[in-house]
Design an enzyme around this catalytic site. Sequence first.
Site, PDB file in Angstrom:
ATOM      1  N   ARG A  26       0.602  -0.936  -0.342  1.00 38.29           N
ATOM      2  CA  ARG A  26       0.045  -0.091  -0.363  1.00 38.29           C
ATOM      3  C   ARG A  26       0.773   0.523   0.203  1.00 38.29           C
ATOM      4  NH1 ARG A  26      -4.183  -1.374   4.731  1.00 38.29           N
ATOM      5  NH2 ARG A  26      -5.840  -3.634   3.554  1.00 38.29           N
ATOM      6  N   SER A 128      -7.912  -1.766   0.961  1.00 35.08           N
ATOM      7  CA  SER A 128      -9.349  -1.968   1.439  1.00 35.08           C
ATOM      8  C   SER A 128      -9.682   0.023   2.032  1.00 35.08           C
ATOM      9  CB  SER A 128      -8.462  -2.781   3.099  1.00 35.08           C
ATOM     10  OG  SER A 128      -9.276  -2.646   4.053  1.00 35.08           O
ATOM     11  N   HIS A 129      -9.546  -0.170   3.248  1.00 29.82           N
ATOM     12  CA  HIS A 129     -10.173   1.196   4.447  1.00 29.82           C
ATOM     13  C   HIS A 129      -9.851   2.419   4.275  1.00 29.82           C
ATOM     14  CE1 HIS A 129      -7.817  -0.839   6.881  1.00 29.82           C
ATOM     15  NE2 HIS A 129      -7.508   0.332   7.503  1.00 29.82           N
ATOM     16  N   ASP A 293     -16.328  -1.260   4.199  1.00 27.68           N
ATOM     17  CA  ASP A 293     -15.415  -0.929   3.317  1.00 27.68           C
ATOM     18  C   ASP A 293     -15.204  -0.818   2.396  1.00 27.68           C
ATOM     19  OD1 ASP A 293     -14.589  -3.550   3.888  1.00 27.68           O
ATOM     20  OD2 ASP A 293     -12.439  -2.731   4.358  1.00 27.68           O
ATOM     21  N   ASP A 295     -12.930  -3.030   0.123  1.00 22.70           N
ATOM     22  CA  ASP A 295     -12.874  -3.626  -0.720  1.00 22.70           C
ATOM     23  C   ASP A 295     -14.161  -4.994   0.040  1.00 22.70           C
ATOM     24  OD1 ASP A 295     -11.952  -3.655   1.522  1.00 22.70           O
ATOM     25  OD2 ASP A 295     -10.499  -5.440   1.184  1.00 22.70           O
ATOM     26  N   ASP A 297     -14.461  -6.587   3.055  1.00 21.30           N
ATOM     27  CA  ASP A 297     -13.403  -7.568   3.992  1.00 21.30           C
ATOM     28  C   ASP A 297     -14.414  -7.244   5.413  1.00 21.30           C
ATOM     29  OD1 ASP A 297     -11.480  -5.780   4.465  1.00 21.30           O
ATOM     30  OD2 ASP A 297     -10.398  -7.399   3.947  1.00 21.30           O
ATOM     31  N   ARG A 298     -14.378  -5.428   5.731  1.00 20.47           N
ATOM     32  CA  ARG A 298     -15.010  -5.241   6.907  1.00 20.47           C
ATOM     33  C   ARG A 298     -16.935  -4.782   7.187  1.00 20.47           C
ATOM     34  NH1 ARG A 298     -10.704  -2.537   9.975  1.00 20.47           N
ATOM     35  NH2 ARG A 298      -8.524  -3.167   8.399  1.00 20.47           N
ATOM     36  N   GLU A 377     -12.181 -10.225  14.068  1.00 21.48           N
ATOM     37  CA  GLU A 377     -11.556  -9.522  14.540  1.00 21.48           C
ATOM     38  C   GLU A 377     -12.099  -8.183  15.083  1.00 21.48           C
ATOM     39  OE1 GLU A 377      -7.536 -10.085  11.384  1.00 21.48           O
ATOM     40  OE2 GLU A 377      -8.599  -8.076  11.558  1.00 21.48           O
ATOM     41  N   SER A 379     -11.172  -5.095  14.542  1.00 28.44           N
ATOM     42  CA  SER A 379     -11.217  -4.061  13.673  1.00 28.44           C
ATOM     43  C   SER A 379     -12.233  -4.189  12.632  1.00 28.44           C
ATOM     44  CB  SER A 379      -9.928  -4.073  12.532  1.00 28.44           C
ATOM     45  OG  SER A 379      -9.157  -5.408  12.224  1.00 28.44           O
ATOM     46  N   LYS A 390     -12.144 -11.995   5.118  1.00 28.51           N
ATOM     47  CA  LYS A 390     -12.754 -11.742   6.366  1.00 28.51           C
ATOM     48  C   LYS A 390     -14.039 -11.207   4.995  1.00 28.51           C
ATOM     49  CE  LYS A 390     -10.790  -8.291   7.397  1.00 28.51           C
ATOM     50  NZ  LYS A 390      -9.432  -7.508   7.956  1.00 28.51           N
TER      51      LYS A 390
END
Length: 565
Positions: A26, A128-129, A293, A295, A297-298, A377, A379, A390
């Site tokens: 990243r 991600s986020h 989020d 992508d 996964d959250r 998690e 998070s 996730k």
Amino acid sequence: MSAGFSISTVPTRAFPDQKPGTSGLRKRVRVFQQEHYTANFVQSILSAMPTPGAQGSTLVVGGDGRYYGQEAVQIIARIAAANGVHALIVGRNGILSTPAASNLIRKRHATGKPGLTNDGCGILLTASHNPGGPENDFGIKYNVSNGGPAPEQVTDNIYAISKSLTEYRMADLPTIDLSTIGLHKFGTFTVEIVDPVEDYVAMMKEIFDFDRIRAFLDRRHNFKLLFDGMHGVTGPYGEHIFIKELGLPSDSVMNSKPLEDFGGGHPDPNLTYAHELVERVERDGIDFGAASDGDGDRNMIIGKGTFVNPSDSVAVIAAHADSIPYFQRTGLKGLARSMPTSQSLDRVAKARGVEFFEGWKFFGNLMDAGRLSICGEESFGTGSDHIREKDGLWAVLAWLNILAVEDEKKPDATLQNILDEHYKQFGRNYFTRYDYEEVDGQRAAEMVQRLRGQISTNELVGADLGSGLRIKTADDFAYVDPIDGSVSKQQGIRIIFEDGSRVIYRLSGTGSQGATVRLYVERYESDPARFALDAQEALRPVVQAALALSQLPQYTGRDRPTVIT
């Protein structure tokens, strides 16, 4: 020369900063836009692919729709063709949620050519986020054939190759139309553009009882649901699931169009960055609010007057696993959480009599070995062994499935009802996380080194920090994988008090610049009369002790965190 295109060898210089973690590489977009930078990293991935390597392989490619994603897909296609990759499977417009990509990788690997262990890997274009746009972040991540992030030995190899790279191979493919579903052939190399949503929704319909959820929503016709895609990848998935499949009104999904800059927002589903959803839930009396989020996964689950802490969320899902058809078929094999996540899941594992694991991200081996079903998690990441990532929408649907079942037992079931019943059975683990974002990295590292020094000399054990908080143990957590024996060291400074309260300090590597210090605080409560306390109130003495012990305000120059969860 290859049939359909020619191949050239491009001289390049190595970059010293292409070290990926389990979440990939990243950086700021402008870093990836440097000449050769993206091409170098993609070549390093292909060169590092486990035996039998890139030749003849199939790669799933897609991302969260952030800025620079489509350009990166074109670069990947040209380098993949030049390195003998057989085929790419690409989400339309370069979009594919991380969970959906994991599913496609696993499906492709299961149906691939015998003997080709790389016939089903993936390159995911996501940070991600993290915020997106020309001045923000981009990311590239390699997933292996089980659908999960590349293990450390592979990412270490990618990094080693990147540091000595002198050339990469490039095919002269034309620009590929990513907007239309269909097959593009360039000699023996093919690029298939697929619907990013279709296979994922089909998988969700096999896992959850959609008929039961629909019946619940019909029965509770005044039930209000609102899903926030945060202008990330899950907007189209949410529209398909909640509107098309479950028959909810079109205004049940907000911010559903993926945007390259996430609409100028920060696509991280927490109470701070998903404030628009939080405000609407309270203002409009929403029974069930959820967000995912960038992508996918959250997740975050909330309702009017109710916030489901992610640590509680995974524990509740595990406690109600029998309500979900997937686990009715497969059984509950084991439970796991990341080390900083509260110990509420531990209590469920003990009550259910299943294996429990405390670790850090590396749960794929346990799932592949048939020893783990559900993990989470703090998070805002929750998942199961249906894939090897996730899965935000999976968690949202799990809660809806549980609500549907509980509503049949006790009409008018709510998120708060379910949480209250859970606390009555297991007690309540009060939990909070303080994030101090983009602080001075050197000073933050000095703070952590000071704590490690105190741990090494054993001077913390027995220390009394007031409010009944006497330190029982202190360590720098290391995770030993039960399957392959690999060790991940220095995963967080862990302070455990005699009453079971915990404080954890971590330096996070998910940002593209500066450092993020994360402070995790937990305290267990068994008295039902104290289950309704505000979490910050219940945890205040432990937070104060944690700040004093670490001298965090002095080292970071911050008198308050950027985000409180």
